[in-house]
Design an enzyme around this catalytic site. Structure first.
Site, mmCIF file in Angstrom:
data_model
loop_
_atom_site.group_PDB
_atom_site.id
_atom_site.type_symbol
_atom_site.label_atom_id
_atom_site.label_comp_id
_atom_site.label_asym_id
_atom_site.label_seq_id
_atom_site.Cartn_x
_atom_site.Cartn_y
_atom_site.Cartn_z
ATOM 1 N N HIS A 353 -17.534 -29.992 1.683
ATOM 2 C CA HIS A 353 -18.317 -30.408 0.529
ATOM 3 C C HIS A 353 -18.635 -29.191 -0.312
ATOM 4 O O HIS A 353 -18.840 -28.094 0.226
ATOM 5 C CB HIS A 353 -19.609 -31.110 0.969
ATOM 6 C CG HIS A 353 -20.253 -31.914 -0.112
ATOM 7 N ND1 HIS A 353 -21.044 -31.345 -1.083
ATOM 8 C CD2 HIS A 353 -20.210 -33.239 -0.383
ATOM 9 C CE1 HIS A 353 -21.469 -32.289 -1.906
ATOM 10 N NE2 HIS A 353 -20.983 -33.436 -1.521
ATOM 11 N N ASP A 406 -17.705 -39.421 2.828
ATOM 12 C CA ASP A 406 -16.556 -40.316 2.713
ATOM 13 C C ASP A 406 -15.947 -40.703 4.056
ATOM 14 O O ASP A 406 -15.205 -41.688 4.137
ATOM 15 C CB ASP A 406 -15.454 -39.655 1.870
ATOM 16 C CG ASP A 406 -15.881 -39.416 0.436
ATOM 17 O OD1 ASP A 406 -16.644 -40.249 -0.084
ATOM 18 O OD2 ASP A 406 -15.464 -38.410 -0.146
#
Length: 469
Positions: A353, A406
């Site tokens: 991320h 996700d």
């Protein structure tokens, strides 16, 4: 070519001629988050050091890595890496912060993120408390109005959402004509079309804060109906009307599936919407702020955010993560699959991320609901594969490549019997309150967002007519 340059080229999977002082993290496709980790691991192996968080952030350009390799004190873990993480601009100009990395462009009271500690708060409330104890309607009210609602305010907000669910008939007709389109294409087009059916202002007048708020709340209610109605139409069904007393999540699933959903499905969708609701100044939220900062209005701002979110390196990544299960195939294949991707310099979808240096705090809540859905349907194979991939990726976690939001979301959609291409639109449904809240915050104390570019092209070129060129 020096040994360190060869190491950089090999770790990133690029040719040696591309290794120059101007090359930096995120400046090329190969130097993404996983490529950076591969480079750090190669440096550790080459120099027998353990790179800590400070050096991980410092070694983000070729110039910094070269300085690190040339300085024995730095290699021993002492001193500065020598070069800032930003890519250099022209020698006589300012530093270039590619992607606006580490640039603070404004203040916010909406969402707080501490990437090092894995903290996410909406207006001061921990995502863990909200995901476990709140409802989407409460969280949407919190983001848009600034406070958690009491019982009366929650009932009033719920009525406002329920009243706004009905889509204008021309928008339904547009959805019918787009039944063949990807859900994100249909969503972007129809969100834009909603602007033609909102409050009409005299020419030359800007949208007021009250009008933007009203439009924003209606978009929170209508975007899920667009996604659900489009899916119904493309699968040969007429969109059904959800029960008047249905919650936001239940109403959405009813239209999406054509029947009343199970309690487990409603719990997952509600929790999924909560953890997706906002994430500070990500690319789509920034896009919404830029648009409304131009006084384009709330509908234009959310349309722009949807368009940005569809990109493969932003929200579009959610759709690609679902394919990870098929690519791995079995629990036993997970370590070899991760190793093969790493060797090719390719990312493992669902990991890493831009903000978090540790596990994304939203992951645990999505995984817990995936466990419930898997057990309800008697099939844990997908969950087992993703957990095996997470285990294989654990060595990279030390450098910030940990599971992100996700990873488990797409599997849950499969367990609900939904196609993979709905992963991104469902993310949008949850994210809409955050976009609305940030757009309202931008409008309340607006300044036109206008960053600069450093020009590096030629100067003083002589114009020649076409027949002389």
């Amino acid at each position: 070519m020096s040994n360190v340059d060869q190491l950089i080229a090999r770790a990133l999977g690029i040719t040696e001629d591309r290794v120059t002082d101007t090359l930096a993290y995120q400046s090329i496709r190969e130097w993404d988050s996983l490529g950076h980790v591969s480079l750090l691991v190669a440096i550790e192996q080459e120099y027998g050091v353990e790179i800590d968080d400070e050096l991980t952030l410092g070694l983000r350009s070729v110039a910094a890595v070269r300085a690190f390799a040339a300085a024995p004190a730095t290699r021993a873990g002492r001193g500065d890496a020598g070069v800032p993480a930003t890519a250099p601009g022209r020698p006589d100009g300012p530093a270039v912060h590619r992607g606006l990395e580490n640039v603070v462009f404004d203040q916010t009271a909406v969402t707080h993120i501490d990437g090092a500690e894995g903290v996410l708060e909406y207006r001061g409330y921990s995502i863990h408390d909200l995901a476990e104890h709140s409802s989407f309607e409460e969280v949407a009210h919190l983001l848009v109005h600034g406070e958690l609602p009491d019982a009366a305010a929650l009932e009033s907000f719920g009525k406002q959402l329920r009243a706004a669910r009905v889509l204008p008939e021309p928008v339904l007709g547009l959805l019918r004509s787009l039944a063949h389109a990807h859900p994100m294409e249909a969503l972007r087009t129809c969100v834009s079309a909603l602007g033609a059916f909102g409050p009409q202002r005299p020419p030359g007048t800007d949208e007021s804060y009250a009008e933007a708020l009203e439009t924003g709340v209606s978009l929170i209610a209508r975007i899920p109906m667009i996604v659900a109605a489009h899916h119904a139409l493309r699968t040969g069904r007429e969109p059904v009307q959800p029960p008047q007393d249905a919650s936001h999540a239940e109403a959405f699933l009813t239209v999406l599936l054509g029947e009343r959903p199970t309690p487990a499905a409603v719990r997952f969708i509600d929790k999924g919407f909560i953890v997706h609701a906002d994430h500070s100044s990500n690319a789509s939220a920034f896009t919404a702020r830029v648009a409304i900062g131009c006084r384009a209005g709330m509908t234009a701002a959310i349309t722009a955010a949807v368009a940005a979110f569809a990109g493969s390196v932003h929200g579009g990544a959610a759709e690609r993560v679902v394919g990870l299960i098929d690519e791995v195939g079995s629990v036993e294949n997970a370590p070899a699959h991760v190793a093969a991707l790493q060797a090719r310099g390719e990312p493992v979808m669902g990991f890493g991320h831009r903000v978090y240096r540790t596990e994304d705090p939203r992951v645990r809540h999505l995984r817990s609901t995936v466990v419930e859905l898997s057990e309800e349907r008697g099939d844990t194979s997908g969950l087992d594969i993703l957990d095996a991939v997470a285990t294989a990726m654990r060595p990279y976690g030390r450098h910030g490549v940990a599971p992100n939001v996700d990873l488990y979301a797409g599997l849950a959609y499969r367990l609900l019997g939904l196609p993979d291409d709905l992963a991104v639109p469902l993310f949008v449904v949850g994210r809409t309150p955050g976009w609305v809240a940030q757009a309202l915050e931008q409008q309340s104390n607006n300044v036109l967002i206008r960053p600069l570019l450093t020009y590096v092209g030629p100067h003083g070129r002589t114009y020649r007519k076409a027949y002389d060129r």
